[in-house]
Design a protein around this motif. Structure first.
Motif, PDB file in Angstrom:
ATOM      1  N   LEU A   1       0.820  -1.209   0.000  1.00 18.58           N
ATOM      2  CA  LEU A   1       0.000   0.000   0.000  1.00 18.58           C
ATOM      3  C   LEU A   1       0.855   1.260   0.000  1.00 18.58           C
ATOM      4  O   LEU A   1       0.549   2.236  -0.677  1.00 18.58           O
ATOM      5  CB  LEU A   1      -0.944   0.016   1.207  1.00 18.58           C
ATOM      6  N   LEU A   2       1.940   1.233   0.770  1.00 19.66           N
ATOM      7  CA  LEU A   2       2.802   2.404   0.826  1.00 19.66           C
ATOM      8  C   LEU A   2       3.535   2.628  -0.496  1.00 19.66           C
ATOM      9  O   LEU A   2       3.811   3.761  -0.872  1.00 19.66           O
ATOM     10  CB  LEU A   2       3.805   2.254   1.967  1.00 19.66           C
ATOM     11  N   ALA A   3       3.840   1.539  -1.215  1.00 16.14           N
ATOM     12  CA  ALA A   3       4.574   1.660  -2.467  1.00 16.14           C
ATOM     13  C   ALA A   3       3.653   1.965  -3.649  1.00 16.14           C
ATOM     14  O   ALA A   3       4.118   2.393  -4.703  1.00 16.14           O
ATOM     15  CB  ALA A   3       5.339   0.370  -2.743  1.00 16.14           C
ATOM     16  N   ARG A   4       2.374   1.804  -3.467  1.00 11.73           N
ATOM     17  CA  ARG A   4       1.434   1.998  -4.572  1.00 11.73           C
ATOM     18  C   ARG A   4       1.224   3.480  -4.841  1.00 11.73           C
ATOM     19  O   ARG A   4       1.103   4.279  -3.912  1.00 11.73           O
ATOM     20  CB  ARG A   4       0.092   1.348  -4.226  1.00 11.73           C
ATOM     21  N   THR A   5       1.167   3.817  -6.122  1.00 12.91           N
ATOM     22  CA  THR A   5       0.881   5.202  -6.484  1.00 12.91           C
ATOM     23  C   THR A   5      -0.581   5.296  -6.890  1.00 12.91           C
ATOM     24  O   THR A   5      -1.056   4.533  -7.732  1.00 12.91           O
ATOM     25  CB  THR A   5       1.776   5.655  -7.650  1.00 12.91           C
ATOM     26  N   PHE A   6      -1.270   6.206  -6.267  1.00 12.47           N
ATOM     27  CA  PHE A   6      -2.682   6.372  -6.541  1.00 12.47           C
ATOM     28  C   PHE A   6      -2.874   7.458  -7.587  1.00 12.47           C
ATOM     29  O   PHE A   6      -2.146   8.449  -7.611  1.00 12.47           O
ATOM     30  CB  PHE A   6      -3.447   6.733  -5.264  1.00 12.47           C
ATOM     31  N   THR A   7      -3.856   7.262  -8.452  1.00 15.51           N
ATOM     32  CA  THR A   7      -4.170   8.240  -9.487  1.00 15.51           C
ATOM     33  C   THR A   7      -5.627   8.647  -9.360  1.00 15.51           C
ATOM     34  O   THR A   7      -6.410   8.001  -8.665  1.00 15.51           O
ATOM     35  CB  THR A   7      -3.932   7.646 -10.891  1.00 15.51           C
ATOM     36  N   THR A   8      -5.983   9.692 -10.055  1.00 15.05           N
ATOM     37  CA  THR A   8      -7.372  10.138 -10.030  1.00 15.05           C
ATOM     38  C   THR A   8      -8.231   9.180 -10.837  1.00 15.05           C
ATOM     39  O   THR A   8      -7.736   8.414 -11.665  1.00 15.05           O
ATOM     40  CB  THR A   8      -7.498  11.547 -10.618  1.00 15.05           C
ATOM     41  N   ASN A   9      -9.522   9.262 -10.621  1.00 13.74           N
ATOM     42  CA  ASN A   9     -10.452   8.419 -11.363  1.00 13.74           C
ATOM     43  C   ASN A   9     -10.497   8.843 -12.824  1.00 13.74           C
ATOM     44  O   ASN A   9     -10.257   9.997 -13.161  1.00 13.74           O
ATOM     45  CB  ASN A   9     -11.863   8.518 -10.773  1.00 13.74           C
ATOM     46  N   ASP A  10     -10.839   7.894 -13.676  1.00 17.40           N
ATOM     47  CA  ASP A  10     -11.018   8.216 -15.085  1.00 17.40           C
ATOM     48  C   ASP A  10     -12.218   9.141 -15.244  1.00 17.40           C
ATOM     49  O   ASP A  10     -13.151   9.129 -14.448  1.00 17.40           O
ATOM     50  CB  ASP A  10     -11.247   6.947 -15.914  1.00 17.40           C
ATOM     51  N   SER A  11     -12.200   9.920 -16.305  1.00 18.36           N
ATOM     52  CA  SER A  11     -13.300  10.859 -16.527  1.00 18.36           C
ATOM     53  C   SER A  11     -14.560  10.151 -17.008  1.00 18.36           C
ATOM     54  O   SER A  11     -15.647  10.694 -16.945  1.00 18.36           O
ATOM     55  CB  SER A  11     -12.882  11.918 -17.541  1.00 18.36           C
TER      56      SER A  11
END
Length: 91
Positions: A36-46
């Motif tokens: 979880l700490l290594a995961r990069t989170f991105t915004t939701n798709d449009s």
């Protein structure tokens, strides 16, 4: 004496299994935490979609089942009332 040794061995084996299980669980939790700490989170798709059709069909099915149960209870009530009326008539 032999029975005591058998009991002690069984007790120690159980304690070892419990220790190994707790260690395995702790290592698994640490691995998940690191992931979880290594995961990069991105915004939701449009183009996020919500399956409204499936939800609507499920809701309609539930309402139909509810109406069916109401009808079943109502017919049972009518049958019981008819039996009561027949009992009064027979008396």
């Amino acid at each position: 004496r032999v029975d005591q040794l058998k009991y002690d061995v069984q007790h120690l084996q159980t304690a070892l299994r419990n220790f190994q299980h707790r260690r395995y669980i702790r290592e698994q939790q640490e691995r998940q935490r690191e992931e979880l700490l290594a995961r990069t989170f991105t915004t939701n798709d449009s183009d996020t979609t919500i399956p409204i059709d499936e939800t609507l069909q499920f809701n309609e099915s539930l309402q139909n089942a509810h109406r069916g149960m109401d009808d079943l209870i109502g017919s049972g009530t009518n049958i019981l009332q008819g039996l009561r009326d027949q009992r009064v008539t027979l008396k």
